[in-house]
Design a protein around this motif. Sequence first.
Motif, PDB file in Angstrom:
ATOM      1  N   HIS A  58       8.106   4.594   8.558  1.00 32.94           N
ATOM      2  CA  HIS A  58       7.857   4.838   9.978  1.00 32.94           C
ATOM      3  C   HIS A  58       6.513   4.233  10.401  1.00 32.94           C
ATOM      4  CE1 HIS A  58       7.952   6.704  13.876  1.00 32.94           C
ATOM      5  NE2 HIS A  58       6.740   7.176  13.653  1.00 32.94           N
ATOM      6  N   THR A  59       5.488   4.494   9.621  1.00 31.85           N
ATOM      7  CA  THR A  59       4.161   3.946   9.938  1.00 31.85           C
ATOM      8  C   THR A  59       4.192   2.416   9.948  1.00 31.85           C
ATOM      9  OG1 THR A  59       3.367   5.820   8.662  1.00 31.85           O
ATOM     10  CG2 THR A  59       1.717   4.243   9.403  1.00 31.85           C
ATOM     11  N   ILE A  60       4.948   1.854   8.983  1.00 32.97           N
ATOM     12  CA  ILE A  60       5.049   0.393   8.928  1.00 32.97           C
ATOM     13  C   ILE A  60       5.648  -0.130  10.219  1.00 32.97           C
ATOM     14  CG2 ILE A  60       6.233  -1.538   7.821  1.00 32.97           C
ATOM     15  CD1 ILE A  60       5.926  -0.169   5.178  1.00 32.97           C
ATOM     16  N   LYS A  61       6.713   0.527  10.649  1.00 40.57           N
ATOM     17  CA  LYS A  61       7.389   0.098  11.879  1.00 40.57           C
ATOM     18  C   LYS A  61       6.424   0.154  13.073  1.00 40.57           C
ATOM     19  CE  LYS A  61      11.398  -0.114  14.515  1.00 40.57           C
ATOM     20  NZ  LYS A  61      10.735  -0.777  15.635  1.00 40.57           N
TER      21      LYS A  61
ATOM     22  N   GLU B 122       3.086  -2.777  16.827  1.00 43.10           N
ATOM     23  CA  GLU B 122       1.802  -2.887  17.512  1.00 43.10           C
ATOM     24  C   GLU B 122       1.219  -4.305  17.360  1.00 43.10           C
ATOM     25  OE1 GLU B 122      -0.776   0.411  16.223  1.00 43.10           O
ATOM     26  OE2 GLU B 122      -2.323  -1.128  15.920  1.00 43.10           O
ATOM     27  N   LEU B 123       1.303  -4.831  16.141  1.00 45.06           N
ATOM     28  CA  LEU B 123       0.759  -6.171  15.896  1.00 45.06           C
ATOM     29  C   LEU B 123       1.583  -7.264  16.562  1.00 45.06           C
ATOM     30  CD1 LEU B 123      -0.318  -5.733  12.209  1.00 45.06           C
ATOM     31  CD2 LEU B 123      -1.801  -6.507  14.044  1.00 45.06           C
TER      32      LEU B 123
ATOM     33  N   ALA C 125      -2.717  -6.799   9.350  1.00 41.07           N
ATOM     34  CA  ALA C 125      -1.845  -5.641   9.158  1.00 41.07           C
ATOM     35  C   ALA C 125      -2.415  -4.564   8.237  1.00 41.07           C
ATOM     36  CB  ALA C 125      -0.465  -6.089   8.696  1.00 41.07           C
ATOM     37  N   PRO C 126      -2.938  -4.905   7.071  1.00 36.19           N
ATOM     38  CA  PRO C 126      -3.426  -3.843   6.188  1.00 36.19           C
ATOM     39  C   PRO C 126      -4.812  -3.316   6.567  1.00 36.19           C
ATOM     40  CG  PRO C 126      -2.893  -5.866   4.975  1.00 36.19           C
ATOM     41  CD  PRO C 126      -3.024  -6.218   6.405  1.00 36.19           C
ATOM     42  N   ASN C 127      -5.270  -3.566   7.792  1.00 39.83           N
ATOM     43  CA  ASN C 127      -6.581  -3.099   8.236  1.00 39.83           C
ATOM     44  C   ASN C 127      -7.725  -3.543   7.334  1.00 39.83           C
ATOM     45  OD1 ASN C 127      -6.245  -1.676  10.678  1.00 39.83           O
ATOM     46  ND2 ASN C 127      -5.152  -0.081   9.518  1.00 39.83           N
TER      47      ASN C 127
ATOM     48  N   GLN D  63       0.813  -1.222   0.000  1.00 37.22           N
ATOM     49  CA  GLN D  63       0.000   0.000   0.000  1.00 37.22           C
ATOM     50  C   GLN D  63       0.845   1.269   0.000  1.00 37.22           C
ATOM     51  OE1 GLN D  63      -2.583  -0.373   3.377  1.00 37.22           O
ATOM     52  NE2 GLN D  63      -3.844  -1.939   2.411  1.00 37.22           N
ATOM     53  N   ASN D  64       2.176   1.090  -0.147  1.00 39.86           N
ATOM     54  CA  ASN D  64       3.097   2.229  -0.149  1.00 39.86           C
ATOM     55  C   ASN D  64       3.018   3.085   1.109  1.00 39.86           C
ATOM     56  OD1 ASN D  64       4.281   1.668  -2.655  1.00 39.86           O
ATOM     57  ND2 ASN D  64       2.473   2.522  -3.688  1.00 39.86           N
TER      58      ASN D  64
END
Lengths: 295, 363
Positions: free
Chosen positions: B109-112, B117-118, B150-152, B104-105
């Motif tokens: 930082h958000t990925i980390k 969190e997961l 992960a990808p909501n 999803q590009n």
Amino acid sequence: MELVRKLASVKAREKLADGAWQETVVKWSLIFTGAAFLVSMMVLPLVLIGVEAMAKGWAAYVRAVSEPFAQKALWLTAEATILAVLSNTVFGLAAAWLLTKFDFKGKSLLGAIIDLPFAVSPVVAGLFFIMLFGRLSPFYDTLQAYQVAVVFAVPGIVLATIFVTLPFIARSIVPVMEAQGRQEEEAAALMGASGWRIFWQITLPNIKWGLLYGIILCSARAMGEFGAVSVVSGHIRGKTNTLPLHIEILYNEYNFTAAFAVASILVILAVVVLILRNLVEWNLTRAERTGEHEL
Amino acid sequence: MSYEVELKHIEKYFGSFKAADDASFGVEKGQLAGLLGPSGSGKTTLLRMLAGLEQPDKGEIRIAGRLVNDVPARERGIGFVFQNYALFRHMTVRDNLAFGLRVQNVDDHTIKVRTDELLELTGLTAVAKRYPQQLSGGQRQRVAFARALAPNPKVLLLDEPFAAIDAKVRKELRSWLREAIHNLGITSLFVTHDQDEAVEVADKIIIVNKGRIEQAGSPVEIYQSPQTPFVADFIGESVKVEDYTQFKGFGDEQAQAGTYQGAHARMGIIRPEFIELAKDEREISLPLGAEQGVVKATYFRGSSMAVDIEVRGQILRAARSLEKEPLQVGDKALAFIHRIYSLDAGQTRIIENRAKRQESVVI
Ligand SMILES: Nc1ncnc2c1ncn2[C@@H]1O[C@H](COP(=O)(O)OP(=O)(O)OP(=O)(O)O)[C@@H](O)[C@H]1O
Ligand SMILES: [Mg+2]
């Protein structure tokens, strides 16, 4: 009574020893036969090639190997091999992908066609290209008009090599892909990944050792190919001679030292390929065992 | 009532084999539904059609009200946990979780943050650097779950998520999964062929048999009022009897048993919890209606005993509390059958023991 039992036990032990001895004999005679066969069929010829190549000394060897026609043949072999590996990698990946990830009509036919070059004699394959692109071909005039030479020229040699080595890569990756199924790809697709991304990031890393194994087998076969190439080449020295063809010519001219010297190049290449093959094979089984794909 | 996920009159053929036969059901938003059925009944096929991995031959698939038949799998926004997890074998746990976000590009930082969190949620932080093959079955299951989340996704589908895990860990994971899903509020549908699992985890159970939906409803509904013979037989520890009218209290009474049409008109199903088992008359509430029987086998069940008792040549399964005097094989015992499911004319009806009704009339 006691005595009888003792005797019996001694006999039994003797019998056992007898059996063990027989086993040893069988084992060693098998090992000896195997080794003798390998030495006479494989090691001896290789050693003889080395000995013959060096028969007139190191200087003669270097001269024979660096002579322009030999060099030209070496480069042509390299060219044909590289092109064959490239095109068969692309084809092999596409075919294996089709065969394992999709269901469609004529799937088994495609599988059979891929194996065709294994079944057909290389000479027949060569003749096939002569028919397709030579004087008898319906396209001959068109090819002439555009001054494209296929037969008795480099393109013909490359085409013949590609044809003969076509099954290797596809056949090395199909079992790997089959064993792994489609689910990882499906999982990636469900997360929104494009086909391109799935291929590069999921499929390729999973099959890389199988692919490498196929590439090595394909190169080995491409370098050594004689039959099909011999038919389409026309044996023009310095133009359409690959290493195996060059060796044959030298040999037919009774130039044994040079023939064996050039042959030794092929032998060295073969040994390198063999070592690479074993390394990759070792990695392949290790990867299968642990599932880890780190080197 | 509008469903978040809905299948309408779905048909699917594999060659001439019908894997889904006019299948319709829905799952409400935020609900955790269980697809329950025997092996080969078409559960996985239904799930795969929902996900877009398989195309139905007929029928509609709707997600959030939108017809998605022609939407490819990667655009449906569905999280999927495969029966054997299908983790990316050449990626670490962390990379497995990050894959969907990278697609999803999302920025690094958000990925980390999201993967951390997961990992925390699933208790996998300590093994984040490992490869799937270096994990236990339970850990793999949780990676698969976290990766799907992960990808909501709007919808989460799980194909036998606990099948490959041993009994104890399975129990823990079940309640963990139930809680995690309810906390996140994701509409979820999971497949199982284990009815205990379905009853324990699901808000709604959908029973599948031979590609058809037999019944859909809450676990209590499914348990207490099975609507088809299949459900009555499949759910619970059911025993099928050829002719239930032979038992005391269920005797020939046309009004009660209908008109007995067809070959299986007198067929019935008796569950252990329908039978009151007693050693003698003193132990039983309605001794008049009780059948005489002989104990054929007993099984220790941890919290109770399962007892096979032969009544009128028919082996019935009953339960006996460990608090009561134990029954031994060969003992005579009394069995009072409270109720039976009749399977007359392909419909299930609950038939109460006449002795009960009469006594209640007397009182
Ligand atoms: N790709 C396929 N080609 C042909 N038949 C298939 C295919 N996939 C499934 N089937 C058949 O469809 C039926 C339903 O299969 P499905 O996998 O949906 O069952 P299931 O309920 O998930 O069973 P299980 O509990 O064993 O996983 C089976 O009889 C199966 O053989
Ligand atoms: Mg299944």
